[in-house]
Design a protein around this motif. Structure first.
Motif, PDB file in Angstrom:
ATOM      1  N   SER A 165      73.672  39.246  33.372  1.00  0.00           N
ATOM      2  CA  SER A 165      73.159  38.284  34.352  1.00  0.00           C
ATOM      3  C   SER A 165      73.020  38.942  35.713  1.00  0.00           C
ATOM      4  O   SER A 165      73.586  40.008  35.978  1.00  0.00           O
ATOM      5  N   SER A 194      66.797  30.970  37.895  1.00  0.00           N
ATOM      6  CA  SER A 194      66.226  32.176  37.274  1.00  0.00           C
ATOM      7  C   SER A 194      65.255  32.836  38.244  1.00  0.00           C
ATOM      8  O   SER A 194      64.666  32.175  39.117  1.00  0.00           O
ATOM      9  N   THR A 252      69.684  33.879  35.647  1.00  0.00           N
ATOM     10  CA  THR A 252      69.023  34.542  34.526  1.00  0.00           C
ATOM     11  C   THR A 252      67.793  35.276  35.048  1.00  0.00           C
ATOM     12  O   THR A 252      67.108  34.797  35.953  1.00  0.00           O
ATOM     13  N   PHE A 302      62.038  34.204  29.086  1.00  0.00           N
ATOM     14  CA  PHE A 302      63.176  35.077  28.818  1.00  0.00           C
ATOM     15  C   PHE A 302      62.821  35.996  27.657  1.00  0.00           C
ATOM     16  O   PHE A 302      62.372  35.534  26.601  1.00  0.00           O
ATOM     17  N   LEU A 312      74.056  29.322  31.975  1.00  0.00           N
ATOM     18  CA  LEU A 312      73.252  30.534  31.827  1.00  0.00           C
ATOM     19  C   LEU A 312      72.739  30.684  30.397  1.00  0.00           C
ATOM     20  O   LEU A 312      71.569  31.003  30.171  1.00  0.00           O
ATOM     21  N   TYR A 313      73.611  30.453  29.424  1.00  0.00           N
ATOM     22  CA  TYR A 313      73.183  30.531  28.029  1.00  0.00           C
ATOM     23  C   TYR A 313      72.126  29.470  27.712  1.00  0.00           C
ATOM     24  O   TYR A 313      71.131  29.742  27.028  1.00  0.00           O
ATOM     25  N   ARG A 319      63.678  43.065  30.331  1.00  0.00           N
ATOM     26  CA  ARG A 319      63.408  41.664  30.682  1.00  0.00           C
ATOM     27  C   ARG A 319      61.912  41.351  30.696  1.00  0.00           C
ATOM     28  O   ARG A 319      61.512  40.191  30.814  1.00  0.00           O
ATOM     29  N   ARG A 329      68.634  30.376  29.055  1.00  0.00           N
ATOM     30  CA  ARG A 329      67.928  31.422  28.317  1.00  0.00           C
ATOM     31  C   ARG A 329      67.279  30.876  27.048  1.00  0.00           C
ATOM     32  O   ARG A 329      66.182  31.283  26.666  1.00  0.00           O
TER      33      ARG A 329
END
Length: 532
Positions: free
Chosen positions: A180, A198, A337, A345, A458-459, A240, A462
């Motif tokens: 991250s 993000s 993110t 993502f 955060l998870y 990314r 994504r």
């Protein structure tokens, strides 16, 4: 004949007297004779050697602290650990395994092309066919990793025990990585940079340029707008933006292609070079060792941002260190993110594992079975909690409805539970675990609830920001493809990309030349995959 029978009878009586006498002496001595090798459970003493990252060189993993002693006493062993670091982990193990000099046990960073060679050449131990019956708790974790059953089918048996990132708290499928962006929120606000969940890579470069220009922290010549090492710089700018930056993939027409030659990879390289040329990155980012760039953000305070590891299990340490050295992390750190320039993502399915446990093919059955017993215990509820929270009734206890209640107050004790300066320096997977700390971290009462909330978000972000094209499930055809050509095509992408970015001349031309120079290695693999 009569004389011989008489003497035979006398000798027999004397032997029986000697045996009874010896047994009597042993009985009188009781536990005082346990130094001969057996403990009160009847376990003979064994000695292990182990190689792994996350170890402390020279530390006594047998009795160096209370946690190490708990395990060595419970399972009657001594353990000598060779500590590897992130930079030498793969290469040193590769040398030891190929030369037949590996330790009894090792934590191996699974690379399929190498792994297939080790199996073919008998360089690592094959598990007994009934191991899942003998160690059912390990087997239950093994099934959750996905990788374990896949390669077991391929190899015709078990050679690797993948360690599950998540057992009860899997945050998504496909599984996102935890890397991250940590950003100085106070500096961002000072230069008018927006706080968002993000950012694209170009937005991060913009932040770095603003920080470089205005130096809101008055750091001066020590300022590093974006602190990275080579690995994480490549992950940030290239990975990314390019899902298949270091792999092969199947295009919309069903043809296999090489990700190194994709336009997305070139896009990431251009952004990487822009950050480098603009002074957003340190001019010598490629000399940063291990995780030193993290310290520039959370300890020395020289960095405006860092893209790096961010497992839930380690965030409390990061926030504590920031607070001890810089200020309130909840006010001054923003975590986000990173997405590609397309707003999505990018990542391939992480697969629910990290690191695998392997054994020397010549390890004794006794040593193998004892360490498997350790692994099986730690896959039980009790062992699982101990590996995450320390000793029962000393560091934690059960509350109502089997709720885990912490008894350890880090502020009162003046040190954390884990780490070289903690209560238990031995803390880590070296004491035998197949479930990583990531899983329990979402429930760990020793981790601030605010941190757990940040990590969960955060998870979730994504999963929402990825698409089936940019964040795909694992293509097992590619992952498990093994051939001499595939082995030859194992490039050091991180180093190769960093060299392209720092090389003089036109980047796109240099990249095209690099692509062409590697096609003799790449094309045979593409031909094999497309033939399938």
């Amino acid at each position: 004949m009569h004389f011989s029978k008489k003497w035979l009878w006398i000798v027999t009586v004397l032997v029986m007297v000697f045996i009874v006498s010896a047994c009597s002496e042993k009985s009188k001595s009781g536990s005082s004779n346990q130094s001969s090798g057996d403990d009160e459970k009847g376990l003979s003493h064994v000695s292990f050697t182990m190689a792994s990252v996350q170890g402390i060189e020279g530390f006594d993993y047998t009795a160096g602290d209370g946690l190490a002693k708990y395990y060595s006493d419970k399972f009657n062993y001594s353990m000598e650990v060779t500590a590897l670091n992130w930079d030498n982990w793969n290469e040193r193990l590769r040398i030891w395994i190929n030369s037949g000099d590996m330790q009894d046990i090792a934590v191996y960073n699974y690379i399929h092309a190498d792994a297939a060679t080790y199996v073919d050449q008998g360089l690592i131990k094959k598990f007994p066919d009934d191991w899942k019956t003998r160690w059912p708790n390990v087997a239950a974790v093994y099934e959750k990793t996905t990788l374990g059953p896949k390669i077991e089918e391929m190899f015709g048996g078990t050679y690797f025990i993948p360690r599950a990132r998540f057992m009860d708290n899997l945050p998504g499928d496909p599984l996102a990585n935890h890397q991250s962006l940590y950003l100085r929120k106070d500096w961002a606000e000072a230069v008018g940079f927006p706080i968002k969940p993000s950012y694209t890579t170009s937005e991060i470069i913009e932040f770095g340029k603003l920080i470089k220009e205005k130096d809101p922290g008055a750091v001066g010549d020590r300022l590093i707008p974006l602190a990275e090492n080579t690995n994480h710089a490549v992950e940030l700018f290239i990975a990314r933006n390019s899902t298949y930056w270091n792999s092969f993939y199947q295009d919309k027409n069903g043809e296999y292609q090489w990700g190194g030659a994709s336009d997305d990879t070139l896009k990431g390289l251009k952004l990487f070079q822009e950050a480098y040329n603009a002074g957003v990155l340190s001019p010598e980012f490629y000399t940063v060792q291990n995780e030193e760039h993290d310290q520039q953000f959370r300890i020395t305070g020289h960095a405006g941002a860092v893209f790096t590891q961010a497992p839930t299990s380690n965030l409390q340490t990061v926030f504590n260190e920031f607070q001890a050295n810089i200020g309130d992390p909840y006010e001054n750190i923003h975590m986000a993110t990173v997405v590609g320039e397309d707003g999505h993502f990018h990542q391939r399915d992480l697969i629910n594992f990290w690191g695998t446990i392997i054994f020397n093919p010549d390890i004794s059955d006794e040593k193998f079975e004892r360490y498997m017993d350790v692994l099986d215990y730690n896959a039980t509820r009790e062992g699982y909690v101990i590996t995450n929270m320390g000793l029962p009734e000393e560091d934690w206890t059960y509350g109502n409805d089997d709720e885990i209640v912490s008894l350890y107050d880090e502020k009162t004790e003046g040190k954390p539970l884990a780490g070289t300066d903690g209560k238990y320096p031995s803390w880590g997977y070296l004491l035998g675990s197949t479930i990583l700390f990531d899983d329990f971290a979402f429930d760990n009462p020793n981790t601030d609830e605010r941190i757990r909330k940040i990590s969960k978000q955060l998870y979730e972000d994504r999963t929402k920001l990825g698409t089936p094209e940019t964040f795909p499930k694992m293509d097992w055809t590619i992952y498990t493809h093994d051939s001499p050509s595939m082995k030859r095509a194992q490039l050091d992408y991180v180093t190769e990309y960093a060299n392209l970015v720092t090389k003089s001349g036109d980047l796109e031309k240099n990249w095209n030349d690099w692509v062409q120079s590697n096609m003799s290695l790449i094309q045979p693999v593409l031909d094999e995959l497309n033939a399938k």
